[in-house]
Scaffold this motif. Structure first.
Motif, mmCIF file in Angstrom:
data_model
loop_
_atom_site.group_PDB
_atom_site.id
_atom_site.type_symbol
_atom_site.label_atom_id
_atom_site.label_comp_id
_atom_site.label_asym_id
_atom_site.label_seq_id
_atom_site.Cartn_x
_atom_site.Cartn_y
_atom_site.Cartn_z
ATOM 1 N N THR A 188 0.835 -1.201 0.000
ATOM 2 C CA THR A 188 0.000 0.000 0.000
ATOM 3 C C THR A 188 0.871 1.252 0.000
ATOM 4 O O THR A 188 0.646 2.182 -0.787
ATOM 5 C CB THR A 188 -0.927 -0.001 1.231
ATOM 6 O OG1 THR A 188 -1.764 -1.152 1.161
ATOM 7 C CG2 THR A 188 -1.802 1.240 1.254
ATOM 8 N N ALA A 189 1.870 1.250 0.893
ATOM 9 C CA ALA A 189 2.749 2.419 1.000
ATOM 10 C C ALA A 189 3.433 2.702 -0.337
ATOM 11 O O ALA A 189 3.485 3.850 -0.803
ATOM 12 C CB ALA A 189 3.786 2.182 2.093
ATOM 13 N N GLU A 214 4.769 5.840 -4.521
ATOM 14 C CA GLU A 214 5.516 5.808 -5.776
ATOM 15 C C GLU A 214 4.619 5.898 -7.014
ATOM 16 O O GLU A 214 4.984 6.509 -8.005
ATOM 17 C CB GLU A 214 6.368 4.539 -5.848
ATOM 18 C CG GLU A 214 7.310 4.345 -4.672
ATOM 19 C CD GLU A 214 8.353 5.460 -4.568
ATOM 20 O OE1 GLU A 214 8.757 6.000 -5.613
ATOM 21 O OE2 GLU A 214 8.729 5.798 -3.425
ATOM 22 N N TRP A 215 3.474 5.231 -6.955
ATOM 23 C CA TRP A 215 2.590 5.253 -8.122
ATOM 24 C C TRP A 215 1.576 6.376 -8.045
ATOM 25 O O TRP A 215 0.866 6.651 -9.016
ATOM 26 C CB TRP A 215 1.832 3.926 -8.284
ATOM 27 C CG TRP A 215 2.723 2.717 -8.370
ATOM 28 C CD1 TRP A 215 4.048 2.695 -8.664
ATOM 29 C CD2 TRP A 215 2.334 1.352 -8.148
ATOM 30 N NE1 TRP A 215 4.520 1.413 -8.651
ATOM 31 C CE2 TRP A 215 3.489 0.565 -8.333
ATOM 32 C CE3 TRP A 215 1.127 0.732 -7.813
ATOM 33 C CZ2 TRP A 215 3.476 -0.813 -8.185
ATOM 34 C CZ3 TRP A 215 1.101 -0.650 -7.682
ATOM 35 C CH2 TRP A 215 2.281 -1.408 -7.854
ATOM 36 N N GLY A 216 1.440 6.949 -6.836
ATOM 37 C CA GLY A 216 0.505 8.055 -6.662
ATOM 38 C C GLY A 216 -0.957 7.669 -6.795
ATOM 39 O O GLY A 216 -1.794 8.483 -7.186
ATOM 40 N N VAL A 217 -1.287 6.427 -6.445
ATOM 41 C CA VAL A 217 -2.690 6.028 -6.535
ATOM 42 C C VAL A 217 -3.455 6.578 -5.326
ATOM 43 O O VAL A 217 -2.868 6.837 -4.274
ATOM 44 C CB VAL A 217 -2.856 4.498 -6.608
ATOM 45 C CG1 VAL A 217 -2.061 3.924 -7.760
ATOM 46 C CG2 VAL A 217 -2.455 3.846 -5.303
ATOM 47 N N PRO A 218 -4.777 6.755 -5.455
ATOM 48 C CA PRO A 218 -5.582 7.220 -4.316
ATOM 49 C C PRO A 218 -5.596 6.183 -3.189
ATOM 50 O O PRO A 218 -5.355 5.003 -3.438
ATOM 51 C CB PRO A 218 -6.976 7.419 -4.914
ATOM 52 C CG PRO A 218 -6.996 6.627 -6.165
ATOM 53 C CD PRO A 218 -5.592 6.605 -6.670
ATOM 54 N N LEU A 274 -6.437 -1.515 -1.711
ATOM 55 C CA LEU A 274 -6.768 -2.692 -2.519
ATOM 56 C C LEU A 274 -5.494 -3.379 -3.026
ATOM 57 O O LEU A 274 -5.425 -4.611 -3.077
ATOM 58 C CB LEU A 274 -7.656 -2.299 -3.698
ATOM 59 C CG LEU A 274 -9.142 -2.108 -3.373
ATOM 60 C CD1 LEU A 274 -9.932 -1.825 -4.637
ATOM 61 C CD2 LEU A 274 -9.697 -3.334 -2.650
ATOM 62 N N VAL A 275 -4.483 -2.574 -3.385
ATOM 63 C CA VAL A 275 -3.202 -3.150 -3.795
ATOM 64 C C VAL A 275 -2.633 -3.994 -2.659
ATOM 65 O O VAL A 275 -2.168 -5.127 -2.862
ATOM 66 C CB VAL A 275 -2.205 -2.043 -4.204
ATOM 67 C CG1 VAL A 275 -0.799 -2.621 -4.399
ATOM 68 C CG2 VAL A 275 -2.664 -1.357 -5.486
ATOM 69 N N GLY A 294 -4.334 -8.277 5.044
ATOM 70 C CA GLY A 294 -3.786 -7.230 4.187
ATOM 71 C C GLY A 294 -4.592 -5.951 4.263
ATOM 72 O O GLY A 294 -4.043 -4.847 4.202
ATOM 73 N N LEU A 295 -5.895 -6.093 4.398
ATOM 74 C CA LEU A 295 -6.747 -4.911 4.558
ATOM 75 C C LEU A 295 -6.313 -4.119 5.799
ATOM 76 O O LEU A 295 -6.174 -2.890 5.767
ATOM 77 C CB LEU A 295 -8.209 -5.361 4.682
ATOM 78 C CG LEU A 295 -9.289 -4.291 4.694
ATOM 79 C CD1 LEU A 295 -9.302 -3.528 3.389
ATOM 80 C CD2 LEU A 295 -10.664 -4.923 4.927
ATOM 81 N N ALA A 296 -6.073 -4.847 6.892
ATOM 82 C CA ALA A 296 -5.638 -4.201 8.127
ATOM 83 C C ALA A 296 -4.250 -3.591 7.966
ATOM 84 O O ALA A 296 -3.995 -2.463 8.414
ATOM 85 C CB ALA A 296 -5.649 -5.213 9.269
ATOM 86 N N GLY A 297 -3.350 -4.337 7.292
ATOM 87 C CA GLY A 297 -1.975 -3.860 7.123
ATOM 88 C C GLY A 297 -1.896 -2.615 6.255
ATOM 89 O O GLY A 297 -1.174 -1.661 6.578
#
Ligand SMILES: Nc1ncnc2c1ncn2[C@@H]1O[C@H](COP(=O)(O)OP(=O)(O)OP(=O)(O)O)[C@@H](O)[C@H]1O
Ligand SMILES: [Mg+2]
Lengths: 330, 261
Positions: free
Chosen positions: A80-81, A86-90, A96-97, A228-231
């Motif tokens: 997520t980070a 780096e990709w600048g996604v919202p 979700l990634v 992963g959602l929590a992380g």
């Protein structure tokens, strides 16, 4: 047709009402909590509570003790980070990634681990999670010892500024509620019923024709994805992702939280996580060594509450009266 | 002694067969050179003293254990290398000597779990539990057929031993297997239940094959069309009950030492 009557009686109304009231009160508390506590503390609590619930999907409802869940928690934090920074996604896409990354990691680790049972299963998950830890230590994208720092929280759906603590808190709360709702649905579904039967008697499940491995793997991947959602959420809350979250101590911590609260209950791990996080926060400013205190608390709880705190409550006279009665083997 | 009157509707044909079945545990051979043919619409008894290898034969046939040697054929297909869950899906379903139920589920849920897979209601993780109510009619029928209707909402762990066995039979029947392997289905049951289960087995065997391990010889005598006697892992005698019970080797090896209850 006495049987038909019996079947109808199974769905008694009063426990349902009691549980709805409890749920409403709990939700109201969470909605009002930022008035009384630091948002960051609450958000940390919610992240770990979700983590513990996702872990419990495996331990409590499938009977699999994973000692490698930090890989999914910390791994998703990195994914997520990285995606956000780096990709600048919202932020919603970034999470979700993290979820998909953790699910993929879960599919790989799960594939090898479910071939073994009991302590061997735990050892393989630990070993593979440790491999992932060293990958994170060496790999470029995780920035080694430094971790990924100053991760932007961004704007939710392009409009809501998540740097605003209140906004962020309600975003985290929403994701938390969605996560818990998904876990609740999985547990109380036809699939969840099969998982319970595997937990109860694996050999019998096989003899009924269930390909137990596939069910276990599916549960493992689901648990990893929800972890992963929590992380991913945690990476946005703290705005960094570091090696701490992929370390084996983190895997141990989530086991501790789940056992403290009570395995095999949906909300037990939430309480367990609350207790551990509160304790850590409180002790962080004192001179006591945190690990020793949590260890002692854990020992006392295990000795006093064999079913975990919530498990004991469910089995108490009051719990039974309120319709929480619940059975689980130990 | 009265010999079973076969309830035959269809011509018997072999549905399950084993050739040269052998299983070693370290240096010890638990099952040796066993040939077995189980017929459609027949009740076949596998008897023998304790430790003869009866349960091991069941474990081999259902593939819970891999044979050291030999082949197994189910409904014309070689299943020697097939996984146990696949074997169950092909129609060979077993019960266990030590009753196998899901202890913390209710009687109803135990039966519904068995019904879920054949009714394609096992993988839906997005559907509510109430989706399983579609199975209630069938479950009710099965529960009634084994006389558990009063305990329908009881948790399996709270049932008496005999009732647990009956529940296991109900879950086994739920799969509508083509071949049933029952390991001492009547052990630990009260008198009434023994009669009821014998009746169920007789009924079920009209259109299925049944292979059962049974120590109660009067049940074997009245229920089974064919008897195989196992001793120290080897077949000692075979035939209908009258023939087998007259066999002097069987008398010394088995009848003399066993309770005929
Ligand atoms: N997994 C195993 N490992 C080693 N030995 C085994 C194993 N399973 C069975 N045996 C041995 O094989 C022999 C046959 O056992 P089995 O359980 O098949 O007998 P059985 O005829 O079912 O007896 P019972 O009437 O007591 O149920 C016994 O001597 C047993 O100790
Ligand atoms: Mg046996």
């Amino acid at each position: 047709m006495t049987l038909t009557l019996d079947l109808a009686k199974r769905k008694e109304r009063s426990p349902f009402i009691v549980q709805t009231v409890f749920l409403g009160v709990g939700l109201a508390c969470l909605l009002l909590a930022p008035l009384f506590f630091y948002p960051v503390f609450l958000m940390k609590l919610l992240c770990f509570a979700l983590f513990a619930c996702a872990f419990n999907l495996l331990l409590g409802y499938t009977g699999l003790l994973s000692f490698g869940h930090a890989a999914f928690f910390g791994g998703a934090a990195y994914f997520t980070a990285h995606a956000v920074k780096e990709w600048g996604v919202p932020p919603e896409l970034g999470i979700l990634v993290g979820v998909f990354g953790a699910a993929l990691l879960g599919a790989v680790i799960g594939f090898f681990a479910i071939r073994r049972q009991g302590i061997y299963f735990a050892m393989i998950t630990l070993a593979l999670a440790q491999m992932f830890y060293f990958f994170c230590l060496q790999s470029g994208f995780t920035r080694g010892e430094d971790g990924i720092q100053s991760v932007p929280r961004g704007h939710l759906l392009g409009v809501i500024d998540l740097l605003q603590p209140t906004n962020m808190y309600y975003f985290v709360l929403t994701v938390f509620v969605i996560g818990i709702a998904i876990i609740w649905r999985i547990i109380n579904s036809p699939f969840g019923m099969v998982l319970k039967s595997i937990r109860e008697n694996e050999t019998r499940a096989v003899s009924l024709g269930y390909s137990v491995r596939n069910y276990k793997l599916a549960a493992f991947v689901m648990s990893a994805a929800l972890t992963g959602l929590a992380g991913g959420l945690k990476a946005l809350v703290f705005q960094f992702a570091t090696l701490t979250d992929v370390s084996w101590q983190m895997s141990g911590e989530v086991i501790l939280m789940t056992l403290l609260g009570g395995i095999g209950t949906l909300i037990g791990p939430i309480f367990g996580a609350g207790l551990v996080v509160t304790l850590q926060n409180y002790l962080a400013t004192s001179e006591f060594p945190v690990t020793i205190i949590t260890g002692v608390v854990f020992m006392v709880c295990v000795l006093l509450f064999r079913r975990g705190i919530v498990g004991e409550f469910y089995n108490s006279r009051l719990g039974r009266k309120l319709g929480f009665e619940h059975r689980h083997k130990h | 002694m009265a010999v079973a009157t076969p309830l035959v509707n269809e011509a018997p044909r072999v549905v399950l067969s084993a050739r040269g079945l052998r299983r070693d545990f370290g240096g010890f051979t638990a099952v040796k050179d066993v040939d077995l043919d189980v017929h459609h619409a027949r009740v076949h008894a596998l008897i023998g003293p304790n430790g003869a290898g009866k349960t091991t034969v069941f474990n081999l046939l259902t593939k819970f254990l891999q044979p050291t040697h030999g082949t197994i054929t189910l409904l014309g297909e070689d299943i020697t290398k097939t996984a146990p869950d696949k074997v169950a899906r092909m129609g060979l379903v077993r019960s266990f000597q030590i009753s196998a139920v899901f202890p913390h589920l209710t009687v109803l849920d135990n039966v519904r779990v068995a019904l879920q897979r054949p009714n394609r209601l096992a993988t839906q993780f997005w559907k509510p539990l109430s989706a399983l109510d579609a199975l209630n009619g069938k479950a009710e029928e099965l529960i009634r057929s084994v006389g558990l209707e009063k305990e329908v909402n009881a948790v399996a762990a709270d049932l008496s031993y005999g009732r647990k066995r009956v529940l296991e039979i109900a879950t086994t029947l739920a799969l509508e297997p083509k071949v049933l392997l029952l390991d001492e289905p009547m052990a630990g049951m009260g008198h009434e239940d023994v009669g009821m289960v014998a009746e169920i087995i007789r009924e079920v065997a009209r259109e299925r094959a049944v292979l059962m391990v049974e120590h109660n010889l009067s049940v074997v005598a009245t229920l089974c069309h064919h008897v195989t006697v196992l001793q120290r892992g080897e077949i000692l005698a075979e035939g209908d009950y009258a023939t087998v019970s007259e066999d002097p080797r069987v008398r010394t090896a088995y009848m003399g030492t066993e309770e005929t209850s």
